[in-house]
Scaffold this active site. Structure first.
Site, PDB file in Angstrom:
ATOM      1  N   GLY A 165       0.726  -1.610   0.099  1.00 30.53           N
ATOM      2  CA  GLY A 165       0.416   0.118   0.246  1.00 30.53           C
ATOM      3  C   GLY A 165       0.532   0.827  -0.244  1.00 30.53           C
ATOM      4  N   GLN A 208       2.738  10.036   2.001  1.00 35.37           N
ATOM      5  CA  GLN A 208       4.006   9.314   2.024  1.00 35.37           C
ATOM      6  C   GLN A 208       5.020   9.764   0.782  1.00 35.37           C
ATOM      7  OE1 GLN A 208       2.479   5.675   2.442  1.00 35.37           O
ATOM      8  NE2 GLN A 208       4.170   4.461   3.561  1.00 35.37           N
ATOM      9  N   CYS A 264       5.241  -0.551   8.517  1.00 35.38           N
ATOM     10  CA  CYS A 264       4.870   0.569   7.308  1.00 35.38           C
ATOM     11  C   CYS A 264       5.953   0.807   6.083  1.00 35.38           C
ATOM     12  CB  CYS A 264       4.837   1.970   8.160  1.00 35.38           C
ATOM     13  SG  CYS A 264       4.203   3.268   7.152  1.00 35.38           S
ATOM     14  N   LEU A 265       5.835   1.869   5.472  1.00 35.00           N
ATOM     15  CA  LEU A 265       7.135   2.452   4.479  1.00 35.00           C
ATOM     16  C   LEU A 265       7.905   3.322   4.384  1.00 35.00           C
ATOM     17  CD1 LEU A 265       5.668   1.288   0.689  1.00 35.00           C
ATOM     18  CD2 LEU A 265       7.442  -0.392   2.111  1.00 35.00           C
ATOM     19  N   HIS A 297      -4.916   1.677   7.409  1.00 38.82           N
ATOM     20  CA  HIS A 297      -3.786   2.506   7.880  1.00 38.82           C
ATOM     21  C   HIS A 297      -3.350   3.186   6.305  1.00 38.82           C
ATOM     22  CE1 HIS A 297       0.891   0.717   7.949  1.00 38.82           C
ATOM     23  NE2 HIS A 297       0.979   1.919   7.734  1.00 38.82           N
ATOM     24  N   GLU A 298      -3.388   3.331   5.549  1.00 38.49           N
ATOM     25  CA  GLU A 298      -3.433   4.063   4.586  1.00 38.49           C
ATOM     26  C   GLU A 298      -4.018   4.794   4.709  1.00 38.49           C
ATOM     27  OE1 GLU A 298      -1.180   3.931   3.008  1.00 38.49           O
ATOM     28  OE2 GLU A 298      -1.188   1.482   3.445  1.00 38.49           O
ATOM     29  N   HIS A 355      -2.886   7.505   7.064  1.00 32.51           N
ATOM     30  CA  HIS A 355      -1.863   8.359   6.223  1.00 32.51           C
ATOM     31  C   HIS A 355      -2.326   9.678   6.222  1.00 32.51           C
ATOM     32  CE1 HIS A 355       2.282   6.192   6.520  1.00 32.51           C
ATOM     33  NE2 HIS A 355       1.466   5.519   5.836  1.00 32.51           N
TER      34      HIS A 355
HETATM   35  O1  K1U Z   1       1.701   2.554   4.205  1.00 31.63           O
HETATM   36  C1  K1U Z   1       2.681   2.079   3.782  1.00 31.63           C
HETATM   37  O2  K1U Z   1       3.425   2.669   4.079  1.00 31.63           O
HETATM   38  C2  K1U Z   1       2.590   0.881   3.320  1.00 31.63           C
HETATM   39  C3  K1U Z   1       2.520  -0.679   3.589  1.00 31.63           C
HETATM   40  C4  K1U Z   1       0.848  -1.065   4.127  1.00 31.63           C
HETATM   41  C5  K1U Z   1       0.859  -2.127   5.115  1.00 31.63           C
HETATM   42  C6  K1U Z   1       1.451  -3.310   5.585  1.00 31.63           C
HETATM   43  C7  K1U Z   1       0.654  -3.769   6.556  1.00 31.63           C
HETATM   44  C8  K1U Z   1       0.119  -4.206   7.127  1.00 31.63           C
HETATM   45  C9  K1U Z   1      -0.401  -2.419   7.186  1.00 31.63           C
HETATM   46  C10 K1U Z   1       0.185  -1.896   6.274  1.00 31.63           C
HETATM   47  C11 K1U Z   1       4.028  -1.612   3.530  1.00 31.63           C
HETATM   48  O3  K1U Z   1       3.897  -2.439   2.656  1.00 31.63           O
HETATM   49  S1  K1U Z   1       4.909  -1.971   4.463  1.00 31.63           S
HETATM   50  C12 K1U Z   1       5.479  -3.333   3.704  1.00 31.63           C
HETATM   51  C13 K1U Z   1       5.012  -4.623   3.597  1.00 31.63           C
HETATM   52  O4  K1U Z   1       4.136  -4.657   4.510  1.00 31.63           O
HETATM   53  C14 K1U Z   1       4.946  -6.145   2.892  1.00 31.63           C
HETATM   54  C15 K1U Z   1       6.040  -5.913   1.833  1.00 31.63           C
HETATM   55  C16 K1U Z   1       6.296  -6.504   1.197  1.00 31.63           C
HETATM   56  C17 K1U Z   1       5.346  -8.031   0.365  1.00 31.63           C
HETATM   57  C18 K1U Z   1       4.443  -8.278   1.900  1.00 31.63           C
HETATM   58  C19 K1U Z   1       4.123  -7.122   2.885  1.00 31.63           C
HETATM   59 ZN    ZN Z   2       1.906   3.471   6.407  1.00 26.99          ZN
END
Ligand code: K1U
Ligand code: ZN
Length: 167
Positions: free
Chosen positions: A46, A51, A91-92, A133-134, A137
């Site tokens: 996401g 972000q 979260c990225l 979550h998004e 943000h």
């Molecule tokens: O909002 C963000 O920064 C994105 C976030 C979204 C998220 C993940 C997990 C739970 C709630 C919200 C991410 O994508 S973090 C990275 C991640 O979860 C992931 C990366 C690669 C493969 C699978 C998952």
């Molecule tokens: Zn996030």
């Protein structure tokens, strides 16, 4: 297309509240493409416009294993939320930190897609978690702020250490 730089917590720009998208024009379509590319490259499931330092109510999600099911939510609004579920989140904008967060188990969201079509999405499981979550943000909230003060202090110390090691 372009990879966009992702803001890292505790950057104060992550706390800006996003404004509604007025019109799905060529600029918004390009932003959606760039956000999709940035999310896949990160990699993540996401990404909210906040972000990438664009303060508009727009987010992209792809929870598929094939990474070819991009879902676009423009001006999303939660019209129903039910139940409670705990899920580990990442979260990225907070690299390397994964913590359990409690959120609604099921949500119904109304949003426009990339074609300007209004739609309603019923979500549960990871999609429901990711949407919430998004959408946080877009309100200027980062998931670690839902944790206890002690956990937030430990995370701040870990992030500061990560930053020192990166220098
Ligand atoms: O909002 C963000 O920064 C994105 C976030 C979204 C998220 C993940 C997990 C739970 C709630 C919200 C991410 O994508 S973090 C990275 C991640 O979860 C992931 C990366 C690669 C493969 C699978 C998952
Ligand atoms: Zn996030």
């Amino acid at each position: 297309m372009a990879l966009l730089p992702i803001l890292h917590y505790p950057d104060p720009r992550l706390h800006k509240v996003a404004a509604p998208v007025k019109q799905v024009d060529d600029k918004i379509v390009q932003l959606i493409k760039d956000m999709g590319e940035t999310m896949y490259a990160a990699p993540g499931i996401g990404l909210a416009a906040t972000q990438v330092d664009v303060h508009l109510r727009l987010l992209v999600i792809d929870i598929s294993e094939t990474h070819d099911q991009l879902q676009v939510f423009i001006n999303p609004e939660i019209i129903r939320a039910e139940g409670e579920a705990e899920c580990e989140e990442g979260c990225l904008s907070v690299p390397g930190i994964f913590e359990k967060v409690t959120r609604a188990a099921r949500v119904v969201v109304s949003a426009m897609d990339q074609h300007g079509q209004q739609r309603t999405v019923e979500a549960e499981g990871l999609l429901a978690v990711c949407i919430q979550h998004e959408m946080d943000h877009l309100l200027g909230k980062v998931f670690v702020e839902k944790l206890s003060r002690l956990k937030q202090q430990r995370i701040a110390a870990r992030l500061a250490k990560q930053q020192r090691q990166a220098m």
